[in-house]
Design an enzyme around this catalytic site. Structure first.
Site, mmCIF file in Angstrom:
data_model
loop_
_atom_site.group_PDB
_atom_site.id
_atom_site.type_symbol
_atom_site.label_atom_id
_atom_site.label_comp_id
_atom_site.label_asym_id
_atom_site.label_seq_id
_atom_site.Cartn_x
_atom_site.Cartn_y
_atom_site.Cartn_z
ATOM 1 N N GLN A 128 -5.175 1.579 3.292
ATOM 2 C CA GLN A 128 -5.032 0.304 2.578
ATOM 3 C C GLN A 128 -3.576 -0.146 2.650
ATOM 4 O OE1 GLN A 128 -6.545 0.311 -1.537
ATOM 5 N NE2 GLN A 128 -4.589 -0.533 -2.154
ATOM 6 N N SER A 131 1.058 -2.695 -0.644
ATOM 7 C CA SER A 131 2.410 -2.731 -1.212
ATOM 8 C C SER A 131 3.474 -3.019 -0.156
ATOM 9 C CB SER A 131 2.738 -1.402 -1.891
ATOM 10 O OG SER A 131 1.918 -1.193 -3.015
ATOM 11 N N SER A 163 -0.763 5.410 2.038
ATOM 12 C CA SER A 163 -1.260 6.786 2.139
ATOM 13 C C SER A 163 -2.081 6.970 3.403
ATOM 14 C CB SER A 163 -2.118 7.123 0.912
ATOM 15 O OG SER A 163 -1.376 7.003 -0.270
ATOM 16 N N GLU A 246 -10.187 0.716 -6.771
ATOM 17 C CA GLU A 246 -9.035 1.577 -6.992
ATOM 18 C C GLU A 246 -8.894 1.940 -8.458
ATOM 19 O OE1 GLU A 246 -4.463 1.700 -5.432
ATOM 20 O OE2 GLU A 246 -5.083 -0.139 -6.450
ATOM 21 N N GLU A 377 4.486 0.346 -16.435
ATOM 22 C CA GLU A 377 4.845 -0.916 -17.088
ATOM 23 C C GLU A 377 3.739 -1.959 -16.938
ATOM 24 O OE1 GLU A 377 8.337 1.493 -16.312
ATOM 25 O OE2 GLU A 377 6.737 0.783 -15.002
#
Length: 406
Positions: A128, A131, A163, A246, A377
């Site tokens: 995937q 990011s 990953s 996810e 966060e």
């Protein structure tokens, strides 16, 4: 909330457990040494093919795509039973858990027919690509761009923390295709060949010693329009399909992660500064009790999610609570345990105590877990807004064109 299996679930569990006992005996104990990548891939593919032949892959997928057409509880039950072994399933967790459901949900019938069966049997591995260096928690802020060129799209940019990119054959990548509209509306998702010309994969060495994460660079990578997932500009909606899967995958405690039992065992074996076993010290007992409470809270929150699934509902945003607590508990517990072990907690390599080595891995790995699948966060914002009903954070760039906001 009912913690017991229904009769049908109990029967499924019994059959799955018997099959695993008969077929996964070589994975009963953890490997003495880490498998090198070629061996890991070979073992993973062999195990995936064996599971596929027995009907334990794609458990919740529609039968039209080669799945079993069963409910989420059967998938969870099988996962629980397999977690008692150290079988090499991680290579396929992202591809089959997140990528391929996105492919058959938003791809064409021809694309699904080409890719889904090979992924399910384990012949092809997926990753995937979401990011970026400047877009992690704010996924809609990505800058990797795709420009239409005839029947192709040309992709340029960079992804990070991908990953198993180094072991993957294909991936799903979200790109910016229109910078002139608000950031959530100018995205499109594609299937990309990880070995295509213009692809460069660089491994990231982690402080834990692992190297599963990668940087991926796109330089003029061409993708056919037939390999687009969803409509042009609708990539955010497609990405939410992936992220939904996810969220279900990352909420629980990682398989075989040390728990409060490990801390109790260690506290019995080491001596307290004032003499006697450390477990007799009040502050040590208090930390063990807190680890136990956190573990039980995680377990019960997961039970809430299972109860929702058993009623045919999707788990709500409270899944974020588990993710926040899991990672921090792992890190805090491992830190305290290594402190308790004194100098032995620093020993690495062949001379390290196996239990302490596992705690070292848990401590170092938890730092990444607090980022992967949503940072602490961001998850706290989700809990505040969607669970507690607090006012949302200010997002002044939400409705601005991406190129104006950037």
């Amino acid at each position: 909330m009912d913690f017991n299996d229904t009769p049908a679930e109990a029967e499924y569990r019994s059959v799955a457990r018997a099959w695993l006992e008969a077929n996964a005996s070589e994975y009963r104990d953890p490997p003495e040494t880490a498998w090198k990548l070629p061996e890991f891939i070979e073992r993973s593919k062999a195990w995936q093919a064996k599971k596929h032949a027995a009907g334990y892959t794609g458990i919740t997928w529609p039968k039209a795509f080669g799945g079993q057409g069963l409910g989420p509880m059967q998938s969870i039950i099988y996962g629980q039973e397999e977690s008692r072994f150290h079988a090499p399933s991680g290579l396929y967790s992202i591809g089959l858990g997140m990528c391929i459901p996105t492919v058959f949900t938003h791809g064409s019938a021809a694309v699904a027919e080409r890719y889904v069966p090979k992924a399910l049997v384990g012949d092809e591995v997926w990753c995937q690509l979401f990011s970026e260096p400047s877009a992690g928690s704010d996924l809609a802020g990505i800058r990797t761009r795709a420009v239409k060129d005839g029947e192709d799209w040309v992709i340029d940019g960079q992804k990070v923390w991908t990953s198993f990119a180094h072991a993957s054959d294909y991936g799903i990548v979200v790109c910016r295709t229109d910078p002139n509209v608000p950031k959530h509306k100018g995205l499109t998702m594609f299937i990309v060949d990880m070995k295509a010309p213009g692809m460069e994969i660089r491994g990231i060495k982690q402080m834990s010693g692992g190297s599963d994460f990668n940087e991926v660079f796109f330089t003029g990578v061409r993708v056919k329009d037939t390999h687009r997932l969803g409509d042009v500009g609708n990539g955010w909606k497609v990405a939410l399909t992936t992220l939904m899967h996810e969220r279900l995958a990352v909420g629980g405690k990682p398989r075989h992660a040390p728990g409060y039992e490990t801390l109790m065992k260690l506290a019995r074996s080491v001596e307290a500064p004032v003499g006697g076993p450390a477990i007799e010290a009040g502050d040590v007992r208090q930390r063990i009790a807190q680890s136990y409470i956190n573990d039980q809270g995680i377990k019960l929150t997961q039970m809430r999610a299972l109860s929702a699934l058993s009623r045919g509902q999707m788990p709500g945003p409270e899944q974020s609570i588990s993710k926040v607590v899991v990672a921090k508990t792992m890190q805090d517990m491992a830190s305290f345990a290594l402190d308790l072990a004194g100098g032995d907690g620093f020993v690495t390599g062949a001379d390290a105590d196996p239990e302490l080595a596992k705690l070292q891995g848990s401590y170092l790995g938890a730092a990444g877990l607090r980022i992967a699948g949503g940072t602490d966060e961001i998850l706290r914002n989700i809990i505040a807004e969607r669970v507690l009903g607090l006012p949302g954070d200010l997002r002044p760039d939400k409705d601005l064109p991406f190129n104006a906001a950037a």
